[in-house]
Design a protein around this motif. Structure first.
Motif: not given
Length: 363
Positions: A12-18, A38-48, A150-154
Motif C-alpha cells: 500500500i505504501v509503495k503504491g501510494a508513493i508511486l 513502511a510509511a516511516a521507512l519509505y516516505l522521508p527518502p522521497v521528500g515526504g 492505492t495508486r488509483w485511489a489518489f
C-alpha cells in the motif's frame, strides 16, 4: 523493476508513493501497523512526511490539514481506529478535500479480535460519519491490487475531491505475494483551490460550514451530483467465468479469492458457476449485476460478516433473481469446500422455484 515479494500492508505504501503521496499521519493498530512502519521507512527518502499521531482522531485531522494545503496525504487503521476517524472523514468530504484511507479490517464489534473480517462494510461504504456524503471505496483482492488500487485511489480522490478508502481484510494486509512496481510515478495535478502557505497572499478558504439552509442544500446537491458522476464512470468488477454461468458467486477481498477456487471445483464437476468480484464497493457495480441477472438462476453472496454486502446486492437486483447468503464472522474464514457444499445444496433446492429473495443464518 523486478517483482518484489512484499506484504500487502507494505505494498500500500509503495503504491501510494508511486501515486504521488507525500504525507502519512497515523497511529499503529493490528493488523494495519506495518503500513505506518513502511510509511516511516519509505516516505522521508522521497521528500515526504511521516508523523505518528497521538491518536486516530489526531491523524485524520492532520490529513485534513495536509489535504487542504494541496498535498496528497493518507492514513491507515483498522475498525476501532476508523470509528474514531468518522467525524474527520465527514469534514473531509464536506470540505471536498481529497485523501486516501486504508482500512485493514479486524473482528468486531468493540475490541473484538485481530483476526480478519469484513464487518466494517457499512461504516465505510455507507459513510459512518454525519451528514449526506459518501466515501469512494475500493476492495483489493491481491497484494498487487493493494499497490495498484492505492495508486488509483489518489487519482480518484483528486478527480472527485473526496476521501477514497481501501477496504480490505487482515488476510490481505498480512499476505505476502510478488508485486510489480514498474509503473511510472504519478505527478499530482495542480490544485488552485488549495490553501497557500503564505497567509498574506492566501486566496482560498477551505470549509464545510454553510450557515444558511439554502447554501447547505446547494452544497449537498453539488456533492450528490459528484457521486452520481462517479457511479456512472467508476464502477468496477471482475467477472470470472460468467459467460455461461447459471450460478454466480459474489464476494470481495480474501473471499473473492476463495470463491475462484469454489468456481473451479464446480466447473470440474460440470457445474456452470461463475464469480463477480466487486472492485469498487462504492460506486457499486450495479450494471454488471443486472446484466448477469438476465441469465443466472441465483446469486450467492459470501462474506466475512452477517450480510452487509448482501444488502447492496439485493438492492441492485430489486428482486429479479434469488439471492442466497453464506457468512462467517469472528475471524473465521470459510474453506472452498465449505462454500461449495453450501452453494450446491441450496442451488438444488432453488431449481424450479419461483424467483425470490432468501437468506440463511450465518455458518
Amino acid at each position: 523493476m523486478a517483482k518484489q515479494l512484499i506484504k500487502g500492508n507494505e505494498a500500500i505504501v509503495k503504491g501510494a508513493i508511486l501515486g504521488g503521496c507525500r504525507a502519512f499521519y497515523g497511529y499503529p493498530i493490528t493488523p494495519a501497523s506495518e503500513i505506518a512502519e513502511a510509511a516511516a521507512l519509505y516516505l522521508p527518502p522521497v521528500g515526504g512526511t511521516f508523523l505518528q499521531a497521538e491518536s486516530e482522531v489526531a491523524a485524520i485531522n492532520m490529513v485534513y490539514g495536509a489535504a487542504a494545503a494541496g498535498v496528497r496525504a493518507m492514513t491507515a487503521s483498522s475498525g476501532p481506529g476508523l470509528s474514531l476517524m468518522q467525524e474527520g472523514l465527514s469534514y473531509l468530504a464536506g470540505a471536498e478535500l481529497p485523501c486516501v484511507v486504508a482500512d485493514i479490517v479486524r473482528g468486531g464489534p468493540g475490541l473484538g479480535n485481530i483476526a480478519p473480517e469484513q464487518s466494517d462494510y457499512n461504516q465505510i461504504v455507507k459513510g459512518g460519519g454525519h451528514g449526506c456524503y459518501r466515501n469512494l471505496v475500493l476492495a483489493p483482492a491481491s497484494v498487487q491490487e493493494m499497490a495498484d488500487l492505492t495508486r488509483w485511489a489518489f487519482e480518484l480522490a483528486d478527480t472527485y475531491r473526496n476521501p477514497v478508502v481501501l477496504l480490505t481484510d487482515g488476510y490481505m494486509g498480512q499476505m505476502m505475494e510478488p508485486v510489480d512496481f514498474s509503473a511510472a510515478p504519478v505527478a499530482p495535478p495542480a490544485k488552485p483551490w488549495a490553501v497557500e502557505g503564505n497567509a498574506a497572499t492566501r486566496p482560498n478558504l477551505v470549509t464545510s460550514i454553510y450557515l444558511e439552509p439554502d447554501q447547505l442544500e446547494a452544497q449537498v446537491q453539488h456533492l450528490e451530483a459528484k457521486y452520481r458522476r462517479a457511479e456512472q464512470r467508476e464502477a468496477r468488477a471482475e467477472l470470472w467465468r460468467t459467460e455461461d454461468a447459471d450460478i454466480v458467486l459474489v464476494g470481495y477481498g480474501i473471499v473473492g479469492r476463495i470463491l475462484k477456487a469454489v468456481v473451479e471445483q464446480a466447473r470440474s464437476r460440470g457445474l456452470a458457476w461463475g464469480l463477480l468480484r466487486p472492485v469498487t464497493l462504492y460506486p457499486f457495480p450495479v450494471a454488471a449485476l443486472l446484466k448477469l441477472s438476465r441469465q443466472v438462476h441465483a446469486f450467492f453472496v459470501v462474506e466475512l460478516s452477517t450480510g452487509m454486502l448482501l444488502d447492496d446486492v439485493r438492492l441492485a437486483l430489486e428482486g429479479r433473481t434469488p439471492v442466497e447468503f453464506y457468512g462467517r464472522s469472528g475471524g473465521n474464514v470459510p474453506s472452498a469446500e465449505e462454500v461449495f457444499d453450501f452453494v450446491r445444496k441450496r442451488a438444488e433446492r432453488l431449481r424450479g422455484a419461483t424467483p425470490r429473495l432468501e437468506e440463511v443464518a450465518c455458518g
